[in-house]
Design a protein around this motif. Sequence first.
Motif, PDB file in Angstrom:
ATOM      1  N   THR A  96      28.594  27.316 -48.834  1.00  0.00           N
ATOM      2  CA  THR A  96      27.841  27.923 -47.740  1.00  0.00           C
ATOM      3  C   THR A  96      27.531  26.869 -46.690  1.00  0.00           C
ATOM      4  O   THR A  96      26.994  25.807 -47.006  1.00  0.00           O
ATOM      5  N   PRO A  97      27.907  27.112 -45.418  1.00  0.00           N
ATOM      6  CA  PRO A  97      27.649  26.126 -44.365  1.00  0.00           C
ATOM      7  C   PRO A  97      26.159  25.790 -44.262  1.00  0.00           C
ATOM      8  O   PRO A  97      25.295  26.615 -44.530  1.00  0.00           O
ATOM      9  N   TRP A  98      25.886  24.556 -43.852  1.00  0.00           N
ATOM     10  CA  TRP A  98      24.495  24.093 -43.762  1.00  0.00           C
ATOM     11  C   TRP A  98      23.677  24.965 -42.814  1.00  0.00           C
ATOM     12  O   TRP A  98      22.504  25.242 -43.093  1.00  0.00           O
ATOM     13  N   SER A  99      24.259  25.382 -41.695  1.00  0.00           N
ATOM     14  CA  SER A  99      23.503  26.158 -40.709  1.00  0.00           C
ATOM     15  C   SER A  99      23.014  27.484 -41.289  1.00  0.00           C
ATOM     16  O   SER A  99      21.974  27.995 -40.881  1.00  0.00           O
ATOM     17  N   GLU A 100      23.740  28.026 -42.259  1.00  0.00           N
ATOM     18  CA  GLU A 100      23.288  29.258 -42.904  1.00  0.00           C
ATOM     19  C   GLU A 100      22.221  28.961 -43.943  1.00  0.00           C
ATOM     20  O   GLU A 100      21.249  29.711 -44.088  1.00  0.00           O
TER      21      GLU A 100
ATOM     22  N   ARG B 227      30.769  22.805 -22.564  1.00  0.00           N
ATOM     23  CA  ARG B 227      32.087  23.170 -23.054  1.00  0.00           C
ATOM     24  C   ARG B 227      32.255  22.897 -24.547  1.00  0.00           C
ATOM     25  O   ARG B 227      33.265  23.253 -25.134  1.00  0.00           O
ATOM     26  N   LEU B 228      31.263  22.257 -25.147  1.00  0.00           N
ATOM     27  CA  LEU B 228      31.383  21.864 -26.545  1.00  0.00           C
ATOM     28  C   LEU B 228      31.040  23.012 -27.487  1.00  0.00           C
ATOM     29  O   LEU B 228      30.325  23.941 -27.133  1.00  0.00           O
ATOM     30  N   VAL B 229      31.552  22.912 -28.710  1.00  0.00           N
ATOM     31  CA  VAL B 229      31.213  23.825 -29.798  1.00  0.00           C
ATOM     32  C   VAL B 229      30.576  22.959 -30.888  1.00  0.00           C
ATOM     33  O   VAL B 229      31.272  22.289 -31.647  1.00  0.00           O
ATOM     34  N   CYS B 230      29.249  22.933 -30.940  1.00  0.00           N
ATOM     35  CA  CYS B 230      28.531  21.991 -31.800  1.00  0.00           C
ATOM     36  C   CYS B 230      28.280  22.504 -33.206  1.00  0.00           C
ATOM     37  O   CYS B 230      27.803  21.742 -34.061  1.00  0.00           O
ATOM     38  N   GLY B 231      28.568  23.783 -33.477  1.00  0.00           N
ATOM     39  CA  GLY B 231      28.349  24.318 -34.811  1.00  0.00           C
ATOM     40  C   GLY B 231      29.054  23.537 -35.906  1.00  0.00           C
ATOM     41  O   GLY B 231      28.424  23.171 -36.918  1.00  0.00           O
ATOM     42  N   PRO B 232      30.361  23.255 -35.779  1.00  0.00           N
ATOM     43  CA  PRO B 232      31.044  22.484 -36.825  1.00  0.00           C
ATOM     44  C   PRO B 232      30.450  21.096 -37.039  1.00  0.00           C
ATOM     45  O   PRO B 232      30.340  20.637 -38.182  1.00  0.00           O
ATOM     46  N   LEU B 233      30.059  20.415 -35.946  1.00  0.00           N
ATOM     47  CA  LEU B 233      29.452  19.091 -36.086  1.00  0.00           C
ATOM     48  C   LEU B 233      28.112  19.191 -36.804  1.00  0.00           C
ATOM     49  O   LEU B 233      27.784  18.358 -37.661  1.00  0.00           O
ATOM     50  N   ALA B 234      27.321  20.223 -36.484  1.00  0.00           N
ATOM     51  CA  ALA B 234      26.038  20.416 -37.154  1.00  0.00           C
ATOM     52  C   ALA B 234      26.236  20.642 -38.657  1.00  0.00           C
ATOM     53  O   ALA B 234      25.504  20.086 -39.484  1.00  0.00           O
ATOM     54  N   ASN B 235      27.234  21.451 -39.019  1.00  0.00           N
ATOM     55  CA  ASN B 235      27.507  21.696 -40.432  1.00  0.00           C
ATOM     56  C   ASN B 235      28.011  20.432 -41.129  1.00  0.00           C
ATOM     57  O   ASN B 235      27.698  20.189 -42.302  1.00  0.00           O
ATOM     58  N   LEU B 236      28.792  19.633 -40.407  1.00  0.00           N
ATOM     59  CA  LEU B 236      29.284  18.378 -40.975  1.00  0.00           C
ATOM     60  C   LEU B 236      28.122  17.430 -41.268  1.00  0.00           C
ATOM     61  O   LEU B 236      28.028  16.864 -42.357  1.00  0.00           O
TER      62      LEU B 236
END
Length: 567
Positions: free
Chosen positions: A152-156, A212-221
């Motif tokens: 489960t991703p961290w953001s969830e 223009r960035l998509v920060c969700g993947p970096l936040a989950n990382l």
Amino acid sequence: DSSKSSSDGWEVALINFMIPNADASSDDGANGSIYGVSLVLTKPYEGLPSEGSKNKQTPIELVQVETTEDNTKTTGTPQKNSTIDKEESPSTPMEKGEEAVIDSEGNPIGVAPFASPLVFSPQKIETAEGAHVRQIRVSSETPLFNRRLKGTPWSERATKEDSSITVGIVLISEKNSIPAMRLSLSRLLFDQARSLLEDDAEESNYDTDVSRLVCGPLANLLGNFSHEDIEVVALKCVLEPYLRFGSSPWIDQPLHKQSTEFMLCAGSQLLQSLPPVPLALLFVSALLEQKIVFSSSRRSLLLSVTCAITELLQPLKWSHLIVPLAPSALATDLVQYPAPFILGIPSEDPGSMDLLNSLPEDVTLVDLDVGRVILARALAFDDGLAGGETESQNTARALRSQVLYLAQSLGDLFGARLQQQTWCCDSPSVTMSNSKALHHTTTIADFERLKLLCKTFINEILEGVPFCCFWVEENQASATTSDGSILFDEDQFFDIKNARAEGLYQPLFSRKETIKMFPSIEGEDKESGSRLALSLREFDLVLESFLRCQSMSTFISSCPKKSMAFY
């Protein structure tokens, strides 16, 4: 602020900070202070993913690579249809326009080419970005870290009702290496938060446009590092290329180079935050060692102006409490501190506005977002300057009036030297033919000019100090070392100040001889020094308060014995 929000709703902040050493009273770069830069990602509750979008999180995995002399080989399952199918030399945004770093003299500092470890590999899993997975090439195997990434991703996991979620990463150093740390985290952000659509983009604003960035993947990382059972080496593997890139411009530079570059940038930010007269008022307040509070919604600015104002006091040193970034809970106690201090209070912290609106009357407030300085209603001064309570109140009001008058005079000088086209626009000598001067912008060179003006003013106050000092020691023939005391003749000092203000002062020694004996009072702008002389008739309380400052006592104590008139 839309300039700090990514396309998927994450608010991004890159903050400089410094943690002062509790055992040191000033920041001289070698007192144990901790310098750092933090990258913080925050997503408000209203921007959290809906239930329907939770299964569309972009997959991430770390892939070990083996580096050889000829090529870089990816271990594990080969990706024949990888978006980047050039393993020997992957295409990155840096190949299209390498980032430039400029030193204080305007010369470019070399930056090593950046090879992004991030690739987009085709997968059969349908994601929000399409059928791709974000692969990060690393130097070691991290099976436990990858197993957690597939969960489960961290953001969830971090989502809580009616609450935002925050994740970040901090780099710290015992030296002022903020430029390198900031460059490293900036590259981490703009590389790991780029989307598949940006992978082949050629626009020049790739590394400046946060929207223009998509920060969700970096936040989950980053959030994945919260697990306790992952490999310790995982964080090092992810950061390696970015730390190498951030430090590359400074590898061949002296250790103090980064500190110098940071200070020049900090000075430029101070000039952009305050007009000339408020800037002069801040300078005089710091010179007289008053209690000063900086306020701003930009946390990095608090560190910059704190460092810059202490830099303007040279050759004197601020020898009191400095806390560039004080949380409101801590600041509530610190503003009651009896001795002089410089504090930075973020105005967006809970409770900060109530604190700033109820500061003690002996505290000067500097609002950097508005560009104003509110001088303390009751300036701190030595009780020996006044007799009873009534006289003390009159002395405090008179001192405040002299400080405002001095700040106005110095502010006029600052404006004329730094913003001539604006400050002297009524002068017949100013024309509109010089388009470059007309469209004047604050630069690093302006801070150097300001430093020279402040140094010239301080040197003028210090002029004659060696000849007012008397070295006294006990004559002991048998003693191997002699510890002496310094007596300072205030009457002689005030006589010299009056004589210089009237243009009658003739030094006992030539300026060249004085500088040779007393190098710390050297000033480059010696021609304008006499015009900055303060007369005892107009600024007697300012001069008396200055003599009683800790910085002046330290300065006198550091005088070489042979530089004094009698020893």
